[in-house]
Design an enzyme around this catalytic site. Sequence first.
Site, PDB file in Angstrom:
ATOM      1  N   TYR A   1      -2.955   0.806  10.766  1.00  0.00           N
ATOM      2  CA  TYR A   1      -3.375  -0.654  10.709  1.00  0.00           C
ATOM      3  C   TYR A   1      -4.257  -0.782  12.275  1.00  0.00           C
ATOM      4  O   TYR A   1      -5.256  -1.545  12.202  1.00  0.00           O
ATOM      5  CB  TYR A   1      -2.404  -1.468  10.834  1.00  0.00           C
ATOM      6  CG  TYR A   1      -1.725  -1.391   9.267  1.00  0.00           C
ATOM      7  CD1 TYR A   1      -2.418  -1.304   7.992  1.00  0.00           C
ATOM      8  CD2 TYR A   1      -0.313  -1.618   9.198  1.00  0.00           C
ATOM      9  CE1 TYR A   1      -1.830  -0.968   6.856  1.00  0.00           C
ATOM     10  CE2 TYR A   1       0.376  -1.485   8.088  1.00  0.00           C
ATOM     11  CZ  TYR A   1      -0.274  -1.296   6.773  1.00  0.00           C
ATOM     12  OH  TYR A   1       0.305  -0.896   5.548  1.00  0.00           O
TER      13      TYR A   1
ATOM     14  N   ARG B   1      -1.093  11.808   4.541  1.00  0.00           N
ATOM     15  CA  ARG B   1      -1.618  12.271   5.602  1.00  0.00           C
ATOM     16  C   ARG B   1      -2.869  13.150   5.184  1.00  0.00           C
ATOM     17  O   ARG B   1      -3.387  13.999   5.868  1.00  0.00           O
ATOM     18  CB  ARG B   1      -0.706  13.325   6.497  1.00  0.00           C
ATOM     19  CG  ARG B   1       0.542  12.528   6.862  1.00  0.00           C
ATOM     20  CD  ARG B   1       0.420  11.020   7.843  1.00  0.00           C
ATOM     21  NE  ARG B   1      -0.332  11.400   8.977  1.00  0.00           N
ATOM     22  CZ  ARG B   1       0.563  11.386  10.071  1.00  0.00           C
ATOM     23  NH1 ARG B   1       1.980  11.249  10.051  1.00  0.00           N
ATOM     24  NH2 ARG B   1      -0.021  11.454  11.435  1.00  0.00           N
ATOM     25  N   ARG B   2      -3.479  12.664   4.130  1.00  0.00           N
ATOM     26  CA  ARG B   2      -4.946  13.447   3.963  1.00  0.00           C
ATOM     27  C   ARG B   2      -5.995  12.345   3.849  1.00  0.00           C
ATOM     28  O   ARG B   2      -7.390  12.603   3.499  1.00  0.00           O
ATOM     29  CB  ARG B   2      -4.847  13.767   2.413  1.00  0.00           C
ATOM     30  CG  ARG B   2      -4.039  14.824   2.132  1.00  0.00           C
ATOM     31  CD  ARG B   2      -4.097  15.238   0.443  1.00  0.00           C
ATOM     32  NE  ARG B   2      -5.539  15.709   0.249  1.00  0.00           N
ATOM     33  CZ  ARG B   2      -5.748  15.654  -0.972  1.00  0.00           C
ATOM     34  NH1 ARG B   2      -5.028  15.112  -1.841  1.00  0.00           N
ATOM     35  NH2 ARG B   2      -7.202  15.871  -1.375  1.00  0.00           N
ATOM     36  N   GLY B   3      -5.889  11.005   4.232  1.00  0.00           N
ATOM     37  CA  GLY B   3      -6.670  10.016   4.550  1.00  0.00           C
ATOM     38  C   GLY B   3      -6.589   9.250   3.316  1.00  0.00           C
ATOM     39  O   GLY B   3      -7.750   8.320   3.269  1.00  0.00           O
TER      40      GLY B   3
ATOM     41  N   ASN C   1       7.528   1.213  11.134  1.00  0.00           N
ATOM     42  CA  ASN C   1       6.731   1.939   9.933  1.00  0.00           C
ATOM     43  C   ASN C   1       5.503   2.624  10.611  1.00  0.00           C
ATOM     44  O   ASN C   1       4.712   2.136  11.313  1.00  0.00           O
ATOM     45  CB  ASN C   1       6.325   1.037   8.996  1.00  0.00           C
ATOM     46  CG  ASN C   1       5.922   1.651   7.419  1.00  0.00           C
ATOM     47  OD1 ASN C   1       4.967   2.853   7.561  1.00  0.00           O
ATOM     48  ND2 ASN C   1       6.403   1.052   6.411  1.00  0.00           N
TER      49      ASN C   1
ATOM     50  N   GLU D   1       1.477  -7.171   6.356  1.00  0.00           N
ATOM     51  CA  GLU D   1       3.023  -7.343   7.143  1.00  0.00           C
ATOM     52  C   GLU D   1       3.527  -5.996   7.018  1.00  0.00           C
ATOM     53  O   GLU D   1       3.286  -5.414   6.090  1.00  0.00           O
ATOM     54  CB  GLU D   1       3.581  -8.126   6.397  1.00  0.00           C
ATOM     55  CG  GLU D   1       4.379  -9.266   7.310  1.00  0.00           C
ATOM     56  CD  GLU D   1       4.793 -10.486   6.353  1.00  0.00           C
ATOM     57  OE1 GLU D   1       5.358 -10.420   5.313  1.00  0.00           O
ATOM     58  OE2 GLU D   1       4.525 -11.790   7.099  1.00  0.00           O
TER      59      GLU D   1
ATOM     60  N   ILE E   1       0.854  -1.075  -0.183  1.00  0.00           N
ATOM     61  CA  ILE E   1       0.151  -0.122  -0.169  1.00  0.00           C
ATOM     62  C   ILE E   1       0.893   1.104   0.033  1.00  0.00           C
ATOM     63  O   ILE E   1       1.928   1.387   0.703  1.00  0.00           O
ATOM     64  CB  ILE E   1      -1.173  -0.132   1.108  1.00  0.00           C
ATOM     65  CG1 ILE E   1      -1.887   1.217   1.241  1.00  0.00           C
ATOM     66  CG2 ILE E   1      -0.499  -0.063   2.260  1.00  0.00           C
ATOM     67  CD1 ILE E   1      -3.072   1.174   2.198  1.00  0.00           C
ATOM     68  N   ALA E   2       0.577   2.278  -0.933  1.00  0.00           N
ATOM     69  CA  ALA E   2       1.363   3.344  -0.867  1.00  0.00           C
ATOM     70  C   ALA E   2       0.603   4.845  -1.586  1.00  0.00           C
ATOM     71  O   ALA E   2      -0.274   4.526  -2.340  1.00  0.00           O
ATOM     72  CB  ALA E   2       2.591   3.080  -1.850  1.00  0.00           C
TER      73      ALA E   2
ATOM     74  N   GLY F   1      -4.422   6.707   2.427  1.00  0.00           N
ATOM     75  CA  GLY F   1      -4.070   5.600   2.837  1.00  0.00           C
ATOM     76  C   GLY F   1      -5.187   4.608   3.290  1.00  0.00           C
ATOM     77  O   GLY F   1      -5.446   3.404   3.253  1.00  0.00           O
TER      78      GLY F   1
END
Length: 161
Positions: free
Chosen positions: A129, A92-94, A123, A118, A84-85, A96
């Site tokens: 998560y 930091r805008r939501g 991180n 994982e 995920i990237a 992710g």
Amino acid sequence: MATPTIEDQMSIERGGSDDLDAVMAIMEQAFGTLYGEAWTRSQCAGILPMTGVSLRLANERGSGLAVGFSLTRSVADESELLLIAVHPAQQRRGIGRLLLDDFVDQARASGMRKAHLEVRDGNGAMAMYQDAGFTQIGRRRKYYHGSDGSTFDALTFMKEV
Ligand SMILES: CC(C)(COP(=O)(O)OP(=O)(O)OC[C@H]1O[C@@H](n2cnc3c(N)ncnc32)[C@H](O)[C@@H]1OP(=O)(O)O)[C@@H](O)C(=O)NCCC(=O)NCCS
């Protein structure tokens, strides 16, 4: 007028092999070279056609520009978040969290029982998560091999979906 939410600004859509350029551009910007987390183009191209593998893109509504992605794989009744990237300029805008929630929603909708992922110990994504209800179930020691020879543990997280 109400301020647009991140859902108003982004749409999460299915991607494919045609999107590899966009995926690699985000990958190269988002992952530092130090930790050994990024995948190569040939790793991505190799896994995309496989059964159960899904690429999801966070596209800016309007421009259609991809600013983030997730890569997932489902086997039996379990789904795994492989990558995920989000482009650093858009973090930091939501976005992710939108991609993570989409991963869980897709897993649930296709009848999976568990979602796995994982992450490198330390991180910042760990907070995302945990906030989304994933709990740590394991640790793989020295799983990631950094560019300077250092190693980093991987933490395994799980959520029942
Ligand atoms: C992990 C990643 C996808 C998060 O994307 P994002 O769009 O910034 O995530 P969000 O804006 O939805 O963040 C949701 C929450 O997660 C946490 N979070 C996300 N990134 C964080 C970071 N770098 N440090 C600390 N907390 C972080 C925060 O609690 C954040 O909420 P807040 O901004 O209100 O404090 C992005 O940082 C990224 O691409 N990192 C590089 C690639 C990577 O490490 N991927 C994960 C392993 S595969």
